[in-house]
Design a protein around this motif. Structure first.
Motif, PDB file in Angstrom:
ATOM      1  N   ILE A   1       0.839  -1.190   0.000  1.00 10.06           N
ATOM      2  CA  ILE A   1       0.000   0.000   0.000  1.00 10.06           C
ATOM      3  C   ILE A   1       0.872   1.236   0.000  1.00 10.06           C
ATOM      4  O   ILE A   1       2.087   1.172   0.214  1.00 10.06           O
ATOM      5  CB  ILE A   1      -0.958   0.043   1.215  1.00 10.06           C
ATOM      6  CG1 ILE A   1      -0.147   0.101   2.510  1.00 10.06           C
ATOM      7  CG2 ILE A   1      -1.885  -1.144   1.222  1.00 10.06           C
ATOM      8  CD1 ILE A   1      -0.997   0.387   3.727  1.00 10.06           C
ATOM      9  N   GLY A   2       0.238   2.360  -0.292  1.00 11.77           N
ATOM     10  CA  GLY A   2       0.991   3.605  -0.337  1.00 11.77           C
ATOM     11  C   GLY A   2       0.287   4.572  -1.261  1.00 11.77           C
ATOM     12  O   GLY A   2      -0.535   4.163  -2.071  1.00 11.77           O
ATOM     13  N   PRO A   3       0.592   5.877  -1.119  1.00 11.33           N
ATOM     14  CA  PRO A   3      -0.075   6.874  -1.948  1.00 11.33           C
ATOM     15  C   PRO A   3       0.348   6.765  -3.420  1.00 11.33           C
ATOM     16  O   PRO A   3       1.341   6.090  -3.722  1.00 11.33           O
ATOM     17  CB  PRO A   3       0.391   8.205  -1.360  1.00 11.33           C
ATOM     18  CG  PRO A   3       1.683   7.890  -0.687  1.00 11.33           C
ATOM     19  CD  PRO A   3       1.586   6.471  -0.218  1.00 11.33           C
ATOM     20  N   SER A   4      -0.415   7.422  -4.293  1.00 11.51           N
ATOM     21  CA  SER A   4      -0.039   7.444  -5.704  1.00 11.51           C
ATOM     22  C   SER A   4       1.350   8.038  -5.827  1.00 11.51           C
ATOM     23  O   SER A   4       1.667   9.006  -5.170  1.00 11.51           O
ATOM     24  CB  SER A   4      -1.024   8.301  -6.499  1.00 11.51           C
ATOM     25  OG  SER A   4      -2.339   7.918  -6.211  1.00 11.51           O
TER      26      SER A   4
ATOM     27  N   VAL B   1      -6.989   0.478   1.478  1.00 13.36           N
ATOM     28  CA  VAL B   1      -6.388  -0.125   2.669  1.00 13.36           C
ATOM     29  C   VAL B   1      -7.328  -1.130   3.313  1.00 13.36           C
ATOM     30  O   VAL B   1      -6.930  -2.230   3.710  1.00 13.36           O
ATOM     31  CB  VAL B   1      -6.048   0.983   3.690  1.00 13.36           C
ATOM     32  CG1 VAL B   1      -5.434   0.365   4.939  1.00 13.36           C
ATOM     33  CG2 VAL B   1      -5.093   1.989   3.073  1.00 13.36           C
ATOM     34  N   ALA B   2      -8.610  -0.774   3.381  1.00 12.03           N
ATOM     35  CA  ALA B   2      -9.575  -1.643   4.043  1.00 12.03           C
ATOM     36  C   ALA B   2      -9.633  -2.999   3.354  1.00 12.03           C
ATOM     37  O   ALA B   2      -9.662  -4.055   4.000  1.00 12.03           O
ATOM     38  CB  ALA B   2     -10.946  -0.977   4.015  1.00 12.03           C
TER      39      ALA B   2
ATOM     40  N   VAL C   1      -5.373 -10.025   3.369  1.00  5.04           N
ATOM     41  CA  VAL C   1      -3.989 -10.494   3.357  1.00  5.04           C
ATOM     42  C   VAL C   1      -3.389 -10.514   4.769  1.00  5.04           C
ATOM     43  O   VAL C   1      -3.772  -9.716   5.619  1.00  5.04           O
ATOM     44  CB  VAL C   1      -3.087  -9.620   2.452  1.00  5.04           C
ATOM     45  CG1 VAL C   1      -3.587  -9.651   1.042  1.00  5.04           C
ATOM     46  CG2 VAL C   1      -3.004  -8.205   2.978  1.00  5.04           C
ATOM     47  N   PRO C   2      -2.447 -11.431   4.988  1.00  6.78           N
ATOM     48  CA  PRO C   2      -1.809 -11.546   6.305  1.00  6.78           C
ATOM     49  C   PRO C   2      -0.652 -10.574   6.503  1.00  6.78           C
ATOM     50  O   PRO C   2      -0.194 -10.383   7.627  1.00  6.78           O
ATOM     51  CB  PRO C   2      -1.296 -12.982   6.317  1.00  6.78           C
ATOM     52  CG  PRO C   2      -1.047 -13.311   4.884  1.00  6.78           C
ATOM     53  CD  PRO C   2      -2.052 -12.525   4.085  1.00  6.78           C
ATOM     54  N   ARG C   3      -0.135  -9.976   5.399  1.00  8.06           N
ATOM     55  CA  ARG C   3       1.032  -9.109   5.576  1.00  8.06           C
ATOM     56  C   ARG C   3       0.868  -7.868   4.706  1.00  8.06           C
ATOM     57  O   ARG C   3       0.474  -7.973   3.542  1.00  8.06           O
ATOM     58  CB  ARG C   3       2.298  -9.866   5.163  1.00  8.06           C
ATOM     59  CG  ARG C   3       3.574  -9.040   5.280  1.00  8.06           C
ATOM     60  CD  ARG C   3       4.776  -9.857   4.833  1.00  8.06           C
ATOM     61  NE  ARG C   3       5.979  -9.051   4.784  1.00  8.06           N
ATOM     62  CZ  ARG C   3       7.090  -9.427   4.177  1.00  8.06           C
ATOM     63  NH1 ARG C   3       7.153 -10.630   3.572  1.00  8.06           N
ATOM     64  NH2 ARG C   3       8.142  -8.655   4.154  1.00  8.06           N
ATOM     65  N   VAL C   4       1.158  -6.708   5.290  1.00  7.67           N
ATOM     66  CA  VAL C   4       1.019  -5.456   4.556  1.00  7.67           C
ATOM     67  C   VAL C   4       2.358  -4.723   4.560  1.00  7.67           C
ATOM     68  O   VAL C   4       3.025  -4.653   5.593  1.00  7.67           O
ATOM     69  CB  VAL C   4      -0.063  -4.557   5.201  1.00  7.67           C
ATOM     70  CG1 VAL C   4      -0.142  -3.214   4.483  1.00  7.67           C
ATOM     71  CG2 VAL C   4      -1.410  -5.248   5.182  1.00  7.67           C
ATOM     72  N   VAL C   5       2.762  -4.225   3.399  1.00  8.25           N
ATOM     73  CA  VAL C   5       3.970  -3.413   3.308  1.00  8.25           C
ATOM     74  C   VAL C   5       3.560  -2.026   2.848  1.00  8.25           C
ATOM     75  O   VAL C   5       2.849  -1.882   1.855  1.00  8.25           O
ATOM     76  CB  VAL C   5       4.980  -4.023   2.321  1.00  8.25           C
ATOM     77  CG1 VAL C   5       6.124  -3.062   2.059  1.00  8.25           C
ATOM     78  CG2 VAL C   5       5.507  -5.346   2.846  1.00  8.25           C
TER      79      VAL C   5
ATOM     80  N   LEU D   1      -0.761   4.875   9.384  1.00  6.66           N
ATOM     81  CA  LEU D   1      -1.313   5.287   8.101  1.00  6.66           C
ATOM     82  C   LEU D   1      -0.913   6.710   7.764  1.00  6.66           C
ATOM     83  O   LEU D   1      -0.609   7.036   6.621  1.00  6.66           O
ATOM     84  CB  LEU D   1      -2.841   5.156   8.117  1.00  6.66           C
ATOM     85  CG  LEU D   1      -3.325   3.714   7.985  1.00  6.66           C
ATOM     86  CD1 LEU D   1      -4.826   3.632   8.218  1.00  6.66           C
ATOM     87  CD2 LEU D   1      -2.976   3.136   6.624  1.00  6.66           C
ATOM     88  N   THR D   2      -0.885   7.580   8.800  1.00  6.03           N
ATOM     89  CA  THR D   2      -0.429   8.940   8.565  1.00  6.03           C
ATOM     90  C   THR D   2       1.004   8.940   8.066  1.00  6.03           C
ATOM     91  O   THR D   2       1.374   9.690   7.170  1.00  6.03           O
ATOM     92  CB  THR D   2      -0.520   9.766   9.867  1.00  6.03           C
ATOM     93  OG1 THR D   2      -1.820   9.591  10.411  1.00  6.03           O
ATOM     94  CG2 THR D   2      -0.263  11.225   9.599  1.00  6.03           C
ATOM     95  N   GLU D   3       1.794   8.048   8.635  1.00  5.36           N
ATOM     96  CA  GLU D   3       3.188   7.981   8.220  1.00  5.36           C
ATOM     97  C   GLU D   3       3.292   7.553   6.750  1.00  5.36           C
ATOM     98  O   GLU D   3       4.116   8.047   5.998  1.00  5.36           O
ATOM     99  CB  GLU D   3       3.924   6.997   9.124  1.00  5.36           C
ATOM    100  CG  GLU D   3       5.427   7.145   9.037  1.00  5.36           C
ATOM    101  CD  GLU D   3       6.138   6.038   9.798  1.00  5.36           C
ATOM    102  OE1 GLU D   3       5.537   5.478  10.739  1.00  5.36           O
ATOM    103  OE2 GLU D   3       7.275   5.728   9.429  1.00  5.36           O
ATOM    104  N   ILE D   4       2.422   6.628   6.377  1.00  4.47           N
ATOM    105  CA  ILE D   4       2.493   6.141   5.000  1.00  4.47           C
ATOM    106  C   ILE D   4       1.943   7.169   4.021  1.00  4.47           C
ATOM    107  O   ILE D   4       2.561   7.496   3.012  1.00  4.47           O
ATOM    108  CB  ILE D   4       1.698   4.828   4.857  1.00  4.47           C
ATOM    109  CG1 ILE D   4       2.315   3.733   5.720  1.00  4.47           C
ATOM    110  CG2 ILE D   4       1.677   4.380   3.391  1.00  4.47           C
ATOM    111  CD1 ILE D   4       1.463   2.494   5.807  1.00  4.47           C
TER     112      ILE D   4
END
Lengths: 271, 264, 271
Positions: B34-37, B206-207, B213-217, B238-241
């Motif tokens: 995950i992550g912003p555009s 994100v939801a 999934v069991p693991r999120v990067v 999430l704010t950090e990401i």
């Protein structure tokens, strides 16, 4: 295809569904095409001996592009080229000027029906007759010289430009034109404010394109005596002066490329 | 099984899309990215199978290092990695069956594929896969006649028929409605479980990622800023990401989903 | 917005003084150029013939009507030849245009620095030169006949088809190609599965469109000796057999109309 179960399908072969689904039609088309090809090739009768002999000359011609001869017939080339350019410019100006009213008349959304029919008829005639045939007739009527070529190109320009202009007007945004009409504008004002701004960029682009075509066509009108560089080129071929012919062809290609470049620049600026 | 070492990518414009990514994906693990555009998610996925050439670093698939492979060896390596695309990327003027079978191109010679004479085993596998995703009756339809969800299923079949060890999935649900999105995510994770496949799934929802999934990067500006379970994704994380501003937008977007409560 | 002070009142104008000056000078130059061109044409025209033109035109009309209908029996073979020149010429040119287009398109060319300019040069050179000139050239090399016509049409069409085709190739959806490459397909397989299906409709449209144009062009190739119905036209003109000329012109007109109808139908069916 009916809904089949997986077990039925496993192990069965898969083929891409054919483009023409009816088998007999597919085979008839294929067979007909093959028969045509055979017949066409059979009736061409090529004199391979002559072709073989010609290869040397063909090679000589290709090589002459590496050393084109601009000099020995320069006065002929120059006068022919000038005549071509003169015909192109004059015919483009007159042709564009005439094709604008005819284009307006050939647009169903602004012209009344009788005018529309007459203009469309004119466009259809001009488009159906090729330049070279028109040139033959005009040479027969007006005598040899660039006047016939000029008239031919003007006539062809009208057919080309009026049709495309009319189609553009028919496709224009109706509401903009209506807004101008609603302000109580007269017909000419309406054309000037409501229609012209919408079609102008495309008209400029098409005109540039037509100038390009007119120049290319002016290069062949000389073959039937209607003036321009074509006559010089024809003479060069008749005398087997390939280096002069190569020089003329290079000039034509150069001018066409320059015109294409120019029209690209102008079109980019208007849009 | 897949190991990235210090992977970097700098575009010719000077943009640093990836800044030394290190990542380990064991066999059979499904991982969400995950992550912003513009964080480099797409670039990362494409650097793995070299649709985008990485500028530096190493990509290890089992015992092969991919970044220095020649054209032929790269094609062999690509067969091991199935890819699923955001806008499906089906060849629209080919039939569903041709699209699925195009996943076997790496195994079949040119003339065979050109004449559409695929081995019977491939054809059977294509039938089985289409049946599994419920599209067997569509086999001879042209791809552009299908709906979005159906197209993505075909895209999944095309990736799976390669018989890959790893799936690279790029925004599989971006063009789909919420319900179809979940169906597709469920299908992908189920298939991965059935076949013991590892997968890297790019996803901006994100939801949805947390659901399946069991693991999120988490990726931000080309760097990994989060790596852990789905429940560790606190608002702070999430704010950090996503950064403070982007985060607001993300909350609003997933507000209706019941999973957001779990995250907060 | 340019606003002018005049006698204390502000007058709005569409353009500033400078702009207006430039425009006026532009129009003036245009007018002068046109006048010079017209002068040129006028110089090389025998105006006596022009004033006489209505009479001559009437005279030709009288002699050309009615067309000599029974002559149609001898036009069968020329019409067949004309059809073959257009069809075979189009097919050969398509075979040559496809590789040129792939070499010219930015996304498929093997080398943008070396190969692409060559491909573009081929496109421009073949496009700028009219098929009649190619025919002239080929007759000088391989002798008169249908074969020269076929080759002339083929060469002339390469540039046209390749240009439209390479534009179509540049517009394809890159992700579909990416998806095929990601399966581990080879270069040729990517071509066959990723690129070809995307450009096939454009290709078919271009082929039919060009065939239509080639029917037009092949009707007049005979004027320079390259076979087809133009040959009959030329010989009838030489002996001033006007009733035959008018019949041939009618046949050519019919051919042009029919081919345009066929091409419109087929393109409508494809798209």
């Amino acid at each position: 295809m009916s809904h089949r179960e997986l077990d039925d399908m496993l192990g069965t072969a898969w083929r891409k569904p054919p483009l023409v689904r009816r088998a007999w039609l597919r085979w008839t088309l294929l067979l007909g095409f093959a028969v045509y090809l055979v017949a066409a090739f059979a009736t061409i009768d090529v004199d391979w001996g002559r072709v073989y002999e010609g290869l040397d000359r063909g090679w000589a011609f290709v090589m002459s592009f590496t050393r084109p001869d601009f000099v020995s017939r320069w006065s002929d080339i120059w006068s022919g080229l000038l005549e071509s350019i003169v015909m192109t410019v004059a015919a483009s100006v007159v042709g564009i000027a005439i094709s604008i009213p005819i284009g307006l008349g050939a647009a169903r959304n602004i012209a009344p029906l009788p005018v529309y029919v007459i203009c469309r008829g004119l466009v259809a005639i001009s488009r159906a007759l090729q330049e070279i045939i028109v040139a033959i007739l005009l040479v027969a009527i007006f005598g040899f010289g660039p006047l016939a070529g000029f008239l031919t190109l003007s006539f062809a320009t009208i057919g080309f430009l009026s049709k495309l202009l009319a189609e553009d007007i028919e496709a224009m945004d109706r509401s903009q034109a209506e807004a101008i009409r609603a302000s109580g504008a007269k017909w000419l004002q309406w054309i000037n404010y409501g229609v012209q701004p919408q079609v102008m960029p495309r008209l400029v682009g098409l005109s540039m394109y037509r100038i390009d075509i007119n120049f290319r066509e002016s290069a062949i009108l000389g073959l039937v005596g209607a003036g321009g560089i074509g006559a010089t080129l024809n003479t060069a071929f008749d005398r087997y002066e390939y280096d002069t012919a190569a020089a003329i062809l290079i000039l034509i290609i150069g001018i066409v490329m320059a015109l294409e470049y120019l029209s690209g620049v102008i079109r980019a600026r208007v849009q | 099984m897949l190991r990235l070492k210090n992977l970097t990518k700098t575009y010719r414009t000077g943009d640093q899309a990836l800044k030394g990514i290190g990542l380990d994906v064991p066999k059979g693990q499904v991982l969400a990215l995950i992550g912003p555009s513009g964080a480099g998610k797409s670039t990362l996925i494409r650097c793995i199978n070299r649709l985008v050439e990485p500028t530096g670093g190493e990509v290890w698939l089992d015992d092969t290092e991919l970044t220095h492979l020649g054209a032929g060896a790269l094609r062999k390596a690509r067969r091991e990695m199935g890819m699923i695309f955001q806008e499906y990327a089906l060849v629209e003027r080919l039939t569903v069956m041709e699209n699925v079978l195009s996943g076997r191109l790496g195994y079949v010679g040119f003339w065979r594929s050109f004449l559409r004479r695929f081995p019977q085993s491939d054809v059977d596998e294509a039938f089985r896969l289409l049946d599994r995703v419920g599209l067997l009756h569509m086999a001879d339809k042209r791809a552009d006649e299908l709906s979005g969800g159906q197209r993505q299923r075909v895209g999944i079949c095309r990736a799976l028929i390669q018989n890959p060890k790893l799936l690279l999935v790029d925004e599989p649900t971006a063009s789909l409605d919420p319900k179809t999105s979940r169906q597709i995510m469920r299908l992908i994770t189920e298939l991965c479980a059935e076949r013991g496949l590892a997968a890297i799934i790019n996803i901006h929802d994100v939801a949805l990622a947390q659901m399946f999934v069991p693991r999120v990067v988490g990726l931000r500006f080309g760097e990994i800023v989060y790596d852990g379970g789905p429940n560790g994704l606190t608002p702070d994380k999430l704010t950090e990401i996503y950064g403070a501003e982007d985060w607001e937008a993300t909350i609003r977007k997933v507000e209706d989903e019941e999973e957001i409560e779990a995250a907060e | 917005m340019p606003v002018l002070e005049r006698g204390g009142a502000q007058v709005w104008q569409r353009r500033t003084m400078g702009e207006r000056l430039v425009r006026w000078i532009g129009w003036l130059i245009g007018l002068v150029v046109f006048a010079v061109c017209w002068q040129k044409i006028s110089e090389s025209t025998t105006w006596f013939f022009v004033w006489d033109a209505p009479r001559i035109a009437g005279d030709i009309w009288d002699r050309a009507t009615p067309p000599k209908w029974e002559y149609i029996a001898r036009l069968g073979r020329p019409i067949w030849d004309t059809l073959n020149i257009a069809t075979l010429g189009t097919m050969i040119s398509l075979c040559l245009a496809v590789p040129v287009a792939f070499l010219a398109a930015r996304n498929t060319t093997p080398s943008a620095l070396f190969v692409r300019p060559v491909a573009l040069l081929i496109i421009v050179a073949t496009r700028s030169i009219n098929s009649l000139i190619w025919a002239l050239l080929l007759i000088a090399i391989i002798g008169p006949g249908v074969f020269a016509g076929v080759v002339a049409i083929a060469i002339r069409s390469i540039g046209f088809c390749a240009k439209l085709l390479y534009e179509a190739i540049e517009e394809i959806d890159a992700t579909q190609v990416e998806a095929i490459s990601a399966t581990g397909a080879s270069r040729w397989q990517v071509m066959a599965y990723g690129i070809v299906p995307q450009i096939l409709p454009a290709f078919a449209g271009i082929a039919v469109f060009r065939w239509d144009i080639n029917i037009r062009e092949s009707t007049v190739l005979g004027l320079v000796g390259a076979g087809g119905i133009g040959l009959q036209l030329s010989s009838s003109l030489n002996v001033l057999a006007w009733p035959q000329v008018s019949l041939i012109l009618l046949v050519i007109l019919a051919a042009v109309v029919i081919s345009e109808w066929v091409s419109a139908k087929v393109r409508g069916a494809i798209i």
